[in-house]
Design a protein around this motif. Structure first.
Motif, short mmCIF file in Angstrom:
data_model
loop_
_atom_site.label_atom_id
_atom_site.label_comp_id
_atom_site.label_asym_id
_atom_site.label_seq_id
_atom_site.Cartn_x
_atom_site.Cartn_y
_atom_site.Cartn_z
N CYS A 1 40.36 45.25 61.21
CA CYS A 1 40.26 43.81 61.46
C CYS A 1 40.28 43.56 62.96
O CYS A 1 40.79 44.38 63.74
CB CYS A 1 41.41 43.08 60.78
SG CYS A 1 41.37 43.16 58.98
N SER B 1 32.87 40.86 59.87
CA SER B 1 34.08 40.06 60.07
C SER B 1 33.86 38.60 59.73
O SER B 1 34.79 37.90 59.31
CB SER B 1 34.55 40.20 61.51
OG SER B 1 35.70 39.44 61.75
N ARG C 1 32.53 37.32 57.30
CA ARG C 1 32.74 37.04 55.87
C ARG C 1 34.21 37.01 55.50
O ARG C 1 34.56 36.63 54.38
CB ARG C 1 32.00 38.07 55.04
CG ARG C 1 30.48 38.01 55.15
CD ARG C 1 29.81 38.91 54.14
NE ARG C 1 30.05 40.32 54.43
CZ ARG C 1 29.25 41.06 55.18
NH1 ARG C 1 28.19 40.53 55.75
NH2 ARG C 1 29.52 42.35 55.37
N ASP C 2 35.08 37.45 56.41
CA ASP C 2 36.51 37.49 56.12
C ASP C 2 37.09 36.08 56.04
O ASP C 2 36.62 35.16 56.72
CB ASP C 2 37.27 38.26 57.20
CG ASP C 2 36.89 39.73 57.23
OD1 ASP C 2 36.23 40.19 56.27
OD2 ASP C 2 37.25 40.42 58.20
N THR C 3 38.12 35.94 55.23
CA THR C 3 38.90 34.70 55.20
C THR C 3 40.31 35.04 55.64
O THR C 3 40.90 36.01 55.18
CB THR C 3 38.93 34.09 53.80
OG1 THR C 3 37.60 33.73 53.42
CG2 THR C 3 39.80 32.84 53.78
N TRP C 4 40.84 34.23 56.54
CA TRP C 4 42.18 34.44 57.08
C TRP C 4 43.10 33.30 56.66
O TRP C 4 42.65 32.17 56.45
CB TRP C 4 42.14 34.52 58.60
CG TRP C 4 41.58 35.80 59.12
CD1 TRP C 4 40.26 36.15 59.23
CD2 TRP C 4 42.33 36.92 59.59
NE1 TRP C 4 40.15 37.41 59.75
CE2 TRP C 4 41.39 37.92 59.99
CE3 TRP C 4 43.70 37.19 59.73
CZ2 TRP C 4 41.79 39.15 60.50
CZ3 TRP C 4 44.08 38.43 60.25
CH2 TRP C 4 43.14 39.38 60.62
N SER D 1 44.26 38.77 56.44
CA SER D 1 42.87 38.71 56.01
C SER D 1 42.76 39.18 54.57
O SER D 1 43.53 40.03 54.12
CB SER D 1 42.00 39.58 56.92
OG SER D 1 40.74 39.82 56.33
N ASP D 2 41.75 38.65 53.86
CA ASP D 2 41.58 39.04 52.46
C ASP D 2 41.09 40.48 52.30
O ASP D 2 40.96 40.98 51.18
CB ASP D 2 40.63 38.08 51.74
CG ASP D 2 39.29 37.92 52.45
OD1 ASP D 2 39.09 38.55 53.51
OD2 ASP D 2 38.43 37.17 51.95
N ARG D 3 40.82 41.19 53.40
CA ARG D 3 40.48 42.61 53.28
C ARG D 3 41.46 43.49 54.06
O ARG D 3 41.18 44.66 54.31
CB ARG D 3 39.05 42.87 53.75
CG ARG D 3 38.79 42.74 55.24
CD ARG D 3 37.33 43.04 55.53
NE ARG D 3 37.02 42.93 56.96
CZ ARG D 3 36.96 43.97 57.77
NH1 ARG D 3 37.19 45.19 57.33
NH2 ARG D 3 36.65 43.79 59.05
N SER D 4 42.61 42.94 54.43
CA SER D 4 43.63 43.73 55.11
C SER D 4 44.76 44.03 54.12
O SER D 4 44.78 43.54 52.99
CB SER D 4 44.17 43.01 56.34
OG SER D 4 44.79 41.79 55.96
N GLY E 1 35.98 33.78 59.27
CA GLY E 1 36.05 35.06 59.94
C GLY E 1 36.10 34.96 61.45
O GLY E 1 35.56 34.03 62.07
#
Length: 408
Positions: A35, A66, A68-71, A90-93, A403
């Protein structure tokens, strides 16, 4: 102990040198799985890594993923006058990141200035200063702080801002700049206030009271900005702002969606980010053209403890005249933990409606993140790591964000 410390430093230096000996293409591939807050720290490793990260093609590839990420950002304080700490997930962390926003603010804010996180979007965070009743914008990727010139309505503290009636919009055509929009009733007239960071000026527009052309409202929902002005049990007032720059001279329109009596079931409602009345077991959280209605049940053994009974997503109808039920969350994504206090935020991005709920039970904070994909008609519970940083802290704001990106 000193020997162990020297060994630890030696191992760290060896790992750093070994990492830097890898081909730059492999290093970039590794970095693409990180991230942006992690990559910002990697830039400080040495000049070789900095050069690798600064490659234009790498930045384009990084931003593509990045974006596309949502925080979700949470700002907390230990006491009223401390600098506060910002945490992001983040939804991918797999972990919370501690964002050094206090370091960025050093020298730019007054000592002991009392800040509250209002909203966030992209690389930007917007804080309200209770000490000086102003607004401070922070670009934490570019490490830049900007004090927004006085609001046309004069000095305003945290309690004067309604989070569902504002929107922070990064300018895609001008990186490093944004527009901040908020709606307010002035002398019983709905007014839109817009701040443009590129020109550092405010623009004021009074909304038109005549009915909006709703023939293309479903299409407009994808591009328009919707700002909540008033939320009553049976009727809401929502401002619809055309965000198309080619229509910049068009005045905002007013929608008055109503909720039928059966949906309310005789229960008065509280509004998100305000107190939750223990005797009125209905909570509304507004965001974009949607709202979430949460029904709460008291636990039989206690008058103060409550649990979520149901959570529903409602949307403004195609003619703008009423709220329509979109979906009800299944029991498997609902939390059965007791909650003494509840507040939250809602954001729609493409077809996904995201809801974040903060609960407090006997001094212990917890965060619930739910996603509803309207196109797929699918609910997801986003697992969050332990929120230990919340315990013993005072809440000073929560916000979703799109993102993060590096500037080319």
């Amino acid at each position: 102990m000193e020997k162990n410390q020297r060994c630890s430093n030696k191992d760290t230096n060896t790992n750093t040198i070994g990492f830097c000996l890898l081909p730059s293409e492999l290093i970039q591939n590794i970095l693409l799985h990180l991230c942006i807050p992690e990559i910002i720290k990697m830039k400080l490793l040495n000049k070789f890594v900095l050069t690798t990260i600064s490659d234009q093609s790498f930045i384009q590839q990084l931003n593509g993923g990045s974006h596309r990420d949502t925080w979700i950002f949470v700002y907390t304080r230990r006491w009223r006058r401390d600098n506060g700490v910002l945490h992001g997930f983040s939804d991918r962390s797999v972990r919370w990141f501690k964002i050094p926003v206090a370091e960025i603010l050093t020298g730019e804010v007054f000592p002991g200035e009392d800040l509250y996180l209002l909203t966030a979007s992209g690389n930007f965070l917007l804080f309200a200063s209770n000490t000086h009743s102003g607004i401070i914008a922070v670009n934490f990727v570019g490490k830049k702080v900007t004090r927004i010139r006085s609001c046309p309505l004069g000095p305003r503290g945290t309690s004067s801002w309604r989070r569902s009636g504002m929107k922070l919009v990064p300018d895609p055509s001008c990186p490093g700049h944004f527009r901040f929009m908020f709606a307010e009733m002035v002398n019983n007239r709905p007014v839109l206030f817009t701040y443009n960071s590129n020109t550092t000026t405010w623009q004021t527009k009074e909304a038109e009271e005549e009915e909006e052309d709703t023939t293309n409202l479903d299409f407009k929902k994808k591009s328009n900005v919707f700002l909540s002005l008033s939320n009553k049990p049976h009727e809401s007032i929502v401002m619809s702002v055309d965000d198309d720059k080619s229509m910049i001279n068009r005045f905002p329109a007013i929608l008055r969606p109503r909720m039928n009596q059966e949906a309310i079931s005789g229960c008065p409602s509280s509004v998100g980010f305000s107190r939750n009345d223990l005797d009125r077991q209905l909570l509304h959280i507004h965001g974009d053209e949607y709202k979430v209605v949460i029904r709460l049940d008291k636990i039989e053994t206690s008058k103060m403890k409550k649990v979520m009974k149901s959570l529903e997503v409602w949307e403004i109808s195609s003619n703008g005249e009423k709220w329509e039920l979109v979906s009800k969350a299944p029991s498997e994504v609902m939390s059965n933990k007791p909650c003494g206090v509840m507040m939250g935020c809602l954001e729609r991005r493409l077809s996904v409606i995201r809801v974040a709920l903060m609960t407090n039970h006997e001094g212990l904070w917890d965060i619930i993140w739910l996603d509803y994909d309207k196109e797929m008609d699918k609910w997801d519970w986003v697992p969050l790591p332990d929120c230990r940083f919340l315990q013993g802290s005072n809440m000073a704001g929560i916000s979703f964000s799109s993102g993060l990106t590096f500037s080319l």
